[in-house]
Scaffold this motif. Structure first.
Motif, PDB file in Angstrom:
ATOM      1  N   PHE A  30      72.224  82.379 -37.729  1.00  0.00           N
ATOM      2  CA  PHE A  30      72.520  83.810 -37.864  1.00  0.00           C
ATOM      3  C   PHE A  30      72.474  84.248 -39.327  1.00  0.00           C
ATOM      4  O   PHE A  30      71.925  85.304 -39.651  1.00  0.00           O
ATOM      5  CB  PHE A  30      73.896  84.109 -37.270  1.00  0.00           C
ATOM      6  CG  PHE A  30      74.363  85.510 -37.539  1.00  0.00           C
ATOM      7  CD1 PHE A  30      73.855  86.581 -36.817  1.00  0.00           C
ATOM      8  CD2 PHE A  30      75.317  85.761 -38.525  1.00  0.00           C
ATOM      9  CE1 PHE A  30      74.282  87.879 -37.071  1.00  0.00           C
ATOM     10  CE2 PHE A  30      75.744  87.051 -38.786  1.00  0.00           C
ATOM     11  CZ  PHE A  30      75.231  88.117 -38.053  1.00  0.00           C
ATOM     12  N   ALA A  31      73.055  83.451 -40.216  1.00  0.00           N
ATOM     13  CA  ALA A  31      73.079  83.805 -41.637  1.00  0.00           C
ATOM     14  C   ALA A  31      71.674  83.906 -42.209  1.00  0.00           C
ATOM     15  O   ALA A  31      71.357  84.842 -42.958  1.00  0.00           O
ATOM     16  CB  ALA A  31      73.894  82.773 -42.417  1.00  0.00           C
ATOM     17  N   GLY A  32      70.814  82.939 -41.867  1.00  0.00           N
ATOM     18  CA  GLY A  32      69.441  82.983 -42.356  1.00  0.00           C
ATOM     19  C   GLY A  32      68.684  84.188 -41.842  1.00  0.00           C
ATOM     20  O   GLY A  32      67.945  84.857 -42.583  1.00  0.00           O
ATOM     21  N   THR A  33      68.872  84.488 -40.557  1.00  0.00           N
ATOM     22  CA  THR A  33      68.211  85.649 -39.963  1.00  0.00           C
ATOM     23  C   THR A  33      68.700  86.947 -40.605  1.00  0.00           C
ATOM     24  O   THR A  33      67.917  87.853 -40.904  1.00  0.00           O
ATOM     25  CB  THR A  33      68.472  85.693 -38.453  1.00  0.00           C
ATOM     26  OG1 THR A  33      68.018  84.473 -37.857  1.00  0.00           O
ATOM     27  CG2 THR A  33      67.746  86.865 -37.807  1.00  0.00           C
ATOM     28  N   LEU A  34      70.016  87.038 -40.831  1.00  0.00           N
ATOM     29  CA  LEU A  34      70.588  88.220 -41.458  1.00  0.00           C
ATOM     30  C   LEU A  34      70.074  88.399 -42.878  1.00  0.00           C
ATOM     31  O   LEU A  34      69.704  89.522 -43.281  1.00  0.00           O
ATOM     32  CB  LEU A  34      72.114  88.107 -41.467  1.00  0.00           C
ATOM     33  CG  LEU A  34      72.876  89.230 -42.183  1.00  0.00           C
ATOM     34  CD1 LEU A  34      72.599  90.571 -41.516  1.00  0.00           C
ATOM     35  CD2 LEU A  34      74.372  88.931 -42.207  1.00  0.00           C
ATOM     36  N   ALA A  35      70.027  87.316 -43.642  1.00  0.00           N
ATOM     37  CA  ALA A  35      69.549  87.399 -45.024  1.00  0.00           C
ATOM     38  C   ALA A  35      68.101  87.872 -45.077  1.00  0.00           C
ATOM     39  O   ALA A  35      67.743  88.767 -45.860  1.00  0.00           O
ATOM     40  CB  ALA A  35      69.685  86.037 -45.705  1.00  0.00           C
ATOM     41  N   ASP A  36      67.247  87.296 -44.245  1.00  0.00           N
ATOM     42  CA  ASP A  36      65.835  87.703 -44.223  1.00  0.00           C
ATOM     43  C   ASP A  36      65.688  89.156 -43.799  1.00  0.00           C
ATOM     44  O   ASP A  36      64.842  89.892 -44.329  1.00  0.00           O
ATOM     45  CB  ASP A  36      65.050  86.799 -43.270  1.00  0.00           C
ATOM     46  CG  ASP A  36      64.865  85.400 -43.817  1.00  0.00           C
ATOM     47  OD1 ASP A  36      65.119  85.193 -45.017  1.00  0.00           O
ATOM     48  OD2 ASP A  36      64.476  84.504 -43.043  1.00  0.00           O
ATOM     49  N   SER A  37      66.510  89.586 -42.849  1.00  0.00           N
ATOM     50  CA  SER A  37      66.450  90.961 -42.370  1.00  0.00           C
ATOM     51  C   SER A  37      66.830  91.942 -43.471  1.00  0.00           C
ATOM     52  O   SER A  37      66.175  92.984 -43.659  1.00  0.00           O
ATOM     53  CB  SER A  37      67.374  91.133 -41.168  1.00  0.00           C
ATOM     54  OG  SER A  37      67.418  92.485 -40.750  1.00  0.00           O
ATOM     55  N   LEU A  38      67.878  91.622 -44.224  1.00  0.00           N
ATOM     56  CA  LEU A  38      68.317  92.503 -45.307  1.00  0.00           C
ATOM     57  C   LEU A  38      67.260  92.598 -46.410  1.00  0.00           C
ATOM     58  O   LEU A  38      66.987  93.688 -46.936  1.00  0.00           O
ATOM     59  CB  LEU A  38      69.638  91.998 -45.890  1.00  0.00           C
ATOM     60  CG  LEU A  38      70.862  92.116 -44.971  1.00  0.00           C
ATOM     61  CD1 LEU A  38      72.064  91.417 -45.597  1.00  0.00           C
ATOM     62  CD2 LEU A  38      71.182  93.573 -44.686  1.00  0.00           C
ATOM     63  N   ILE A  39      66.656  91.466 -46.734  1.00  0.00           N
ATOM     64  CA  ILE A  39      65.611  91.473 -47.764  1.00  0.00           C
ATOM     65  C   ILE A  39      64.406  92.276 -47.296  1.00  0.00           C
ATOM     66  O   ILE A  39      63.806  93.048 -48.055  1.00  0.00           O
ATOM     67  CB  ILE A  39      65.206  90.026 -48.121  1.00  0.00           C
ATOM     68  CG1 ILE A  39      66.376  89.315 -48.817  1.00  0.00           C
ATOM     69  CG2 ILE A  39      63.968  90.012 -49.013  1.00  0.00           C
ATOM     70  CD1 ILE A  39      66.154  87.837 -49.035  1.00  0.00           C
ATOM     71  N   ALA A  40      64.034  92.117 -46.023  1.00  0.00           N
ATOM     72  CA  ALA A  40      62.902  92.864 -45.472  1.00  0.00           C
ATOM     73  C   ALA A  40      63.161  94.369 -45.483  1.00  0.00           C
ATOM     74  O   ALA A  40      62.223  95.174 -45.567  1.00  0.00           O
ATOM     75  CB  ALA A  40      62.610  92.396 -44.049  1.00  0.00           C
ATOM     76  N   LYS A  41      64.430  94.759 -45.418  1.00  0.00           N
ATOM     77  CA  LYS A  41      64.787  96.178 -45.431  1.00  0.00           C
ATOM     78  C   LYS A  41      64.873  96.752 -46.847  1.00  0.00           C
ATOM     79  O   LYS A  41      65.194  97.926 -47.015  1.00  0.00           O
ATOM     80  CB  LYS A  41      66.107  96.388 -44.701  1.00  0.00           C
ATOM     81  CG  LYS A  41      66.014  96.146 -43.189  1.00  0.00           C
ATOM     82  CD  LYS A  41      67.366  96.334 -42.515  1.00  0.00           C
ATOM     83  CE  LYS A  41      67.256  96.109 -41.011  1.00  0.00           C
ATOM     84  NZ  LYS A  41      68.565  96.233 -40.321  1.00  0.00           N
ATOM     85  N   GLY A  42      64.643  95.921 -47.849  1.00  0.00           N
ATOM     86  CA  GLY A  42      64.621  96.402 -49.219  1.00  0.00           C
ATOM     87  C   GLY A  42      65.846  96.092 -50.041  1.00  0.00           C
ATOM     88  O   GLY A  42      65.911  96.482 -51.214  1.00  0.00           O
ATOM     89  N   VAL A  43      66.830  95.414 -49.471  1.00  0.00           N
ATOM     90  CA  VAL A  43      67.991  95.019 -50.255  1.00  0.00           C
ATOM     91  C   VAL A  43      67.565  93.932 -51.238  1.00  0.00           C
ATOM     92  O   VAL A  43      66.804  93.023 -50.884  1.00  0.00           O
ATOM     93  CB  VAL A  43      69.119  94.500 -49.338  1.00  0.00           C
ATOM     94  CG1 VAL A  43      70.354  94.112 -50.154  1.00  0.00           C
ATOM     95  CG2 VAL A  43      69.481  95.543 -48.297  1.00  0.00           C
ATOM     96  N   SER A  44      68.026  94.024 -52.481  1.00  0.00           N
ATOM     97  CA  SER A  44      67.601  93.058 -53.496  1.00  0.00           C
ATOM     98  C   SER A  44      68.037  91.649 -53.120  1.00  0.00           C
ATOM     99  O   SER A  44      69.081  91.457 -52.480  1.00  0.00           O
ATOM    100  CB  SER A  44      68.174  93.426 -54.859  1.00  0.00           C
ATOM    101  OG  SER A  44      69.565  93.162 -54.911  1.00  0.00           O
ATOM    102  N   VAL A  45      67.233  90.683 -53.534  1.00  0.00           N
ATOM    103  CA  VAL A  45      67.550  89.286 -53.231  1.00  0.00           C
ATOM    104  C   VAL A  45      68.890  88.897 -53.852  1.00  0.00           C
ATOM    105  O   VAL A  45      69.684  88.178 -53.241  1.00  0.00           O
ATOM    106  CB  VAL A  45      66.424  88.355 -53.735  1.00  0.00           C
ATOM    107  CG1 VAL A  45      66.795  86.894 -53.503  1.00  0.00           C
ATOM    108  CG2 VAL A  45      65.118  88.676 -53.036  1.00  0.00           C
TER     109      VAL A  45
END
Length: 279
Positions: free
Chosen positions: A142-157
Protein backbone atom coordinates in the motif's frame (compact mmCIF):
# COMPACT_ATOMS: atom_id res chain seq x y z
CA UNK A 1 9.17 -12.71 9.84
CA UNK A 2 5.62 -14.03 9.99
CA UNK A 3 6.55 -17.54 8.83
CA UNK A 4 9.48 -17.67 11.22
CA UNK A 5 7.37 -16.72 14.22
CA UNK A 6 4.70 -19.25 13.33
CA UNK A 7 7.21 -22.04 12.69
CA UNK A 8 9.50 -21.38 15.67
CA UNK A 9 7.43 -23.34 18.28
CA UNK A 10 7.39 -26.41 16.03
CA UNK A 11 11.14 -26.10 15.46
CA UNK A 12 11.72 -25.81 19.20
CA UNK A 13 9.62 -28.92 19.81
CA UNK A 14 11.50 -30.79 17.10
CA UNK A 15 15.09 -29.76 17.71
CA UNK A 16 15.14 -27.95 21.03
CA UNK A 17 16.79 -24.56 21.33
CA UNK A 18 19.10 -25.32 18.40
CA UNK A 19 16.22 -26.25 16.07
CA UNK A 20 15.37 -22.76 14.72
CA UNK A 21 19.05 -21.85 14.40
CA UNK A 22 19.78 -24.98 12.38
CA UNK A 23 16.79 -24.57 10.05
CA UNK A 24 17.25 -20.86 9.42
CA UNK A 25 21.02 -21.19 9.05
CA UNK A 26 20.72 -24.00 6.51
CA UNK A 27 18.06 -22.04 4.61
CA UNK A 28 20.45 -19.10 4.39
CA UNK A 29 23.23 -21.27 3.01
CA UNK A 30 20.94 -22.80 0.38
CA UNK A 31 19.67 -19.38 -0.68
CA UNK A 32 23.25 -18.09 -0.94
CA UNK A 33 23.98 -20.87 -3.44
CA UNK A 34 20.93 -19.94 -5.52
CA UNK A 35 21.89 -16.25 -5.34
CA UNK A 36 25.44 -17.00 -6.46
CA UNK A 37 24.22 -18.69 -9.64
CA UNK A 38 21.24 -16.46 -10.42
CA UNK A 39 22.27 -12.91 -9.48
CA UNK A 40 23.90 -10.53 -11.97
CA UNK A 41 25.72 -7.25 -11.55
CA UNK A 42 23.44 -5.34 -13.93
CA UNK A 43 19.86 -6.05 -15.05
CA UNK A 44 20.91 -6.20 -18.72
CA UNK A 45 22.97 -9.31 -17.97
CA UNK A 46 19.74 -11.12 -17.08
CA UNK A 47 18.19 -10.43 -20.48
CA UNK A 48 19.70 -13.45 -22.22
CA UNK A 49 18.40 -15.85 -19.56
CA UNK A 50 14.97 -14.18 -19.73
CA UNK A 51 14.98 -13.34 -16.02
CA UNK A 52 14.12 -9.81 -17.10
CA UNK A 53 11.95 -8.84 -20.08
CA UNK A 54 12.93 -6.12 -22.58
CA UNK A 55 10.06 -3.93 -21.35
CA UNK A 56 11.09 -4.36 -17.71
CA UNK A 57 14.74 -3.67 -18.58
CA UNK A 58 13.79 -0.45 -20.37
CA UNK A 59 11.72 0.62 -17.36
CA UNK A 60 14.65 -0.01 -15.00
CA UNK A 61 17.26 1.74 -17.12
CA UNK A 62 15.01 4.68 -17.99
CA UNK A 63 14.52 5.23 -14.28
CA UNK A 64 18.15 6.27 -13.86
CA UNK A 65 19.79 3.06 -12.68
CA UNK A 66 23.43 2.36 -13.45
CA UNK A 67 23.15 0.11 -16.50
CA UNK A 68 26.80 -0.89 -16.95
CA UNK A 69 30.31 -0.08 -15.78
CA UNK A 70 31.09 2.42 -18.55
CA UNK A 71 30.73 5.35 -16.14
CA UNK A 72 33.25 3.97 -13.63
CA UNK A 73 36.55 2.17 -13.57
CA UNK A 74 37.15 -1.03 -11.71
CA UNK A 75 39.72 0.66 -9.44
CA UNK A 76 37.50 3.61 -8.54
CA UNK A 77 36.51 3.78 -4.90
CA UNK A 78 33.37 5.49 -3.63
CA UNK A 79 34.19 9.01 -2.33
CA UNK A 80 33.21 8.26 1.25
CA UNK A 81 34.33 11.64 2.56
CA UNK A 82 32.14 13.40 0.01
CA UNK A 83 29.20 11.10 0.68
CA UNK A 84 29.39 11.60 4.43
CA UNK A 85 29.57 15.38 4.05
CA UNK A 86 25.95 15.61 2.84
CA UNK A 87 23.01 15.87 5.25
CA UNK A 88 20.64 13.70 3.13
CA UNK A 89 23.11 10.82 3.43
CA UNK A 90 23.08 11.12 7.20
CA UNK A 91 19.29 11.25 7.09
CA UNK A 92 19.34 7.83 5.39
CA UNK A 93 21.95 6.45 7.80
CA UNK A 94 20.00 7.59 10.85
CA UNK A 95 16.77 6.29 9.31
CA UNK A 96 18.28 2.83 8.79
CA UNK A 97 19.63 2.84 12.35
CA UNK A 98 16.25 3.82 13.80
CA UNK A 99 14.29 1.40 11.61
CA UNK A 100 16.44 -1.57 12.59
CA UNK A 101 16.49 -0.57 16.26
CA UNK A 102 12.72 -0.81 16.40
CA UNK A 103 12.35 -3.68 13.93
CA UNK A 104 14.62 -6.14 15.70
CA UNK A 105 13.32 -5.27 19.16
CA UNK A 106 9.76 -5.89 18.03
CA UNK A 107 10.71 -9.03 16.14
CA UNK A 108 12.83 -10.57 18.89
CA UNK A 109 11.02 -9.51 22.05
CA UNK A 110 7.30 -9.37 21.29
CA UNK A 111 6.65 -13.10 21.93
CA UNK A 112 8.18 -12.65 25.39
CA UNK A 113 6.11 -9.48 25.91
CA UNK A 114 2.90 -11.38 25.24
CA UNK A 115 4.04 -14.19 27.53
CA UNK A 116 5.15 -12.03 30.46
CA UNK A 117 2.70 -9.14 30.27
CA UNK A 118 -0.36 -10.78 28.73
CA UNK A 119 0.13 -14.23 30.20
CA UNK A 120 0.15 -16.15 26.91
CA UNK A 121 2.14 -19.35 26.43
CA UNK A 122 5.01 -19.33 23.96
CA UNK A 123 3.16 -21.19 21.19
CA UNK A 124 0.11 -18.92 21.38
CA UNK A 125 2.20 -15.76 21.77
CA UNK A 126 3.98 -16.60 18.53
CA UNK A 127 0.65 -16.60 16.71
CA UNK A 128 -0.22 -13.25 18.27
CA UNK A 129 3.18 -11.87 17.23
CA UNK A 130 2.77 -13.12 13.65
CA UNK A 131 -0.36 -11.12 12.80
CA UNK A 132 1.38 -7.71 12.82
CA UNK A 133 4.00 -9.01 10.38
CA UNK A 134 1.30 -10.24 8.02
CA UNK A 135 -0.16 -6.74 8.16
CA UNK A 136 3.29 -5.36 7.41
CA UNK A 137 3.41 -7.28 4.14
CA UNK A 138 0.17 -5.69 2.96
CA UNK A 139 1.04 -2.25 4.31
CA UNK A 140 4.31 -2.17 2.39
CA UNK A 141 2.50 -2.73 -0.90
CA UNK A 142 0.00 0.00 0.00
CA UNK A 143 2.78 2.45 0.90
CA UNK A 144 4.58 1.90 -2.40
CA UNK A 145 1.37 2.29 -4.38
CA UNK A 146 0.47 5.46 -2.47
CA UNK A 147 3.91 6.99 -2.97
CA UNK A 148 3.88 6.33 -6.73
CA UNK A 149 0.35 7.70 -6.99
CA UNK A 150 1.27 10.94 -5.22
CA UNK A 151 4.34 11.44 -7.41
CA UNK A 152 2.29 10.76 -10.55
CA UNK A 153 -0.14 13.47 -9.42
CA UNK A 154 2.66 16.03 -9.27
CA UNK A 155 3.60 15.98 -5.60
CA UNK A 156 7.36 16.50 -5.27
CA UNK A 157 9.46 13.44 -4.55
CA UNK A 158 10.91 15.16 -1.47
CA UNK A 159 7.44 15.77 -0.02
CA UNK A 160 6.37 12.21 -0.73
CA UNK A 161 9.45 10.67 0.87
CA UNK A 162 9.14 12.89 3.94
CA UNK A 163 5.45 12.05 4.33
CA UNK A 164 5.81 8.31 3.76
CA UNK A 165 8.82 7.93 6.05
CA UNK A 166 7.16 10.20 8.60
CA UNK A 167 4.31 7.69 8.83
CA UNK A 168 6.91 4.93 9.13
CA UNK A 169 8.46 6.51 12.24
CA UNK A 170 5.81 8.68 13.90
CA UNK A 171 3.19 5.92 13.68
CA UNK A 172 5.22 3.35 15.64
CA UNK A 173 6.34 5.97 18.16
CA UNK A 174 2.75 6.86 19.01
CA UNK A 175 1.58 3.25 19.05
CA UNK A 176 4.36 2.07 21.38
CA UNK A 177 3.43 4.78 23.86
CA UNK A 178 -0.21 3.69 23.56
CA UNK A 179 0.86 0.07 24.09
CA UNK A 180 1.99 0.89 27.63
CA UNK A 181 -1.66 1.56 28.55
CA UNK A 182 -3.06 -1.72 27.19
CA UNK A 183 -4.40 -4.26 29.65
CA UNK A 184 -5.66 -6.99 27.32
CA UNK A 185 -3.95 -9.21 24.79
CA UNK A 186 -6.38 -8.20 22.04
CA UNK A 187 -5.82 -4.49 22.72
CA UNK A 188 -2.05 -4.94 22.70
CA UNK A 189 -2.26 -6.95 19.49
CA UNK A 190 -4.31 -4.22 17.78
CA UNK A 191 -1.86 -1.49 18.78
CA UNK A 192 1.18 -3.56 17.74
CA UNK A 193 -0.45 -4.39 14.41
CA UNK A 194 -0.87 -0.68 13.64
CA UNK A 195 2.69 0.04 14.80
CA UNK A 196 4.31 -2.61 12.64
CA UNK A 197 2.01 -1.83 9.74
CA UNK A 198 3.29 1.75 9.87
CA UNK A 199 6.92 0.60 9.87
CA UNK A 200 6.32 -0.97 6.45
CA UNK A 201 6.04 2.55 5.02
CA UNK A 202 9.84 2.67 5.21
CA UNK A 203 9.85 0.45 2.11
CA UNK A 204 8.67 3.48 0.13
CA UNK A 205 10.65 5.93 2.26
CA UNK A 206 14.34 5.87 3.01
CA UNK A 207 14.89 2.44 1.47
CA UNK A 208 14.31 3.81 -2.04
CA UNK A 209 15.87 7.20 -1.32
CA UNK A 210 19.41 5.93 -1.90
CA UNK A 211 18.68 5.53 -5.60
CA UNK A 212 17.24 9.05 -5.77
CA UNK A 213 20.04 10.97 -4.07
CA UNK A 214 22.95 9.11 -5.66
CA UNK A 215 22.27 6.31 -8.15
CA UNK A 216 25.96 6.06 -9.04
CA UNK A 217 26.91 5.36 -5.41
CA UNK A 218 23.79 3.52 -4.31
CA UNK A 219 25.79 0.45 -3.24
CA UNK A 220 28.09 2.47 -0.99
CA UNK A 221 25.22 4.53 0.39
CA UNK A 222 23.13 1.50 1.21
CA UNK A 223 26.16 -0.30 2.63
CA UNK A 224 26.97 2.52 5.05
CA UNK A 225 23.36 2.87 6.14
CA UNK A 226 22.92 -0.87 6.55
CA UNK A 227 26.07 -1.03 8.67
CA UNK A 228 24.45 1.48 11.01
CA UNK A 229 21.25 -0.56 10.91
CA UNK A 230 23.04 -3.79 11.77
CA UNK A 231 24.76 -2.07 14.68
CA UNK A 232 21.38 -0.82 15.88
CA UNK A 233 19.93 -4.33 15.70
CA UNK A 234 22.74 -5.68 17.87
CA UNK A 235 22.73 -2.88 20.43
CA UNK A 236 18.95 -2.50 20.60
CA UNK A 237 18.17 -6.15 21.25
CA UNK A 238 21.01 -6.43 23.76
CA UNK A 239 20.00 -3.27 25.64
CA UNK A 240 16.41 -4.49 25.79
CA UNK A 241 17.58 -7.62 27.57
CA UNK A 242 19.72 -5.56 29.96
CA UNK A 243 16.82 -3.24 30.80
CA UNK A 244 14.39 -6.10 31.35
CA UNK A 245 16.86 -8.02 33.50
CA UNK A 246 17.76 -5.04 35.66
CA UNK A 247 14.37 -3.35 35.97
CA UNK A 248 11.76 -5.81 34.74
CA UNK A 249 10.04 -2.84 33.10
CA UNK A 250 8.49 -3.23 29.68
CA UNK A 251 7.33 0.39 29.89
CA UNK A 252 10.94 1.53 29.90
CA UNK A 253 11.70 -0.54 26.80
CA UNK A 254 8.65 0.77 24.95
CA UNK A 255 9.24 4.41 25.86
CA UNK A 256 12.90 4.24 24.83
CA UNK A 257 12.01 2.62 21.52
CA UNK A 258 9.30 5.25 20.93
CA UNK A 259 11.86 7.95 21.65
CA UNK A 260 14.27 6.46 19.11
CA UNK A 261 11.51 6.47 16.50
CA UNK A 262 10.70 10.11 17.30
CA UNK A 263 14.35 11.07 16.92
CA UNK A 264 14.45 9.31 13.55
CA UNK A 265 11.34 11.15 12.38
CA UNK A 266 12.75 14.54 13.35
CA UNK A 267 16.06 13.85 11.60
CA UNK A 268 14.37 12.59 8.45
CA UNK A 269 11.92 15.49 8.19
CA UNK A 270 14.74 18.00 8.71
CA UNK A 271 17.44 16.69 6.39
CA UNK A 272 16.08 14.27 3.76
CA UNK A 273 15.48 15.10 0.11
CA UNK A 274 14.09 13.36 -2.93
CA UNK A 275 16.37 15.26 -5.30
CA UNK A 276 19.65 13.99 -6.73
CA UNK A 277 22.59 15.02 -4.55
CA UNK A 278 25.44 13.25 -6.39
CA UNK A 279 25.98 13.15 -10.14
Amino acid sequence: SMVGLLAAPAMLAWGGVTGPFAVFGLSGVLWAVVWGFAATTYPRESLASRRVSPAELAHIEDGGSVADDSATTKSERPPFRLLLSKAPVWACIVANFVNNWGYFILLAWMPLYFKQVMGLELAKSSYFSALPWATMALSGVFAGTLADSLIAKGVSVTTVRKFIQGVGFIGPALMLVLLTFQTSANGALAVLTVAIGCTAFTQAGFLVNFQEIGPRYVGALHGMANTAGSFAGIVGTYMTGVILESTGSWRAVLFITAGVYAFGAATWLAFSTGERVFD
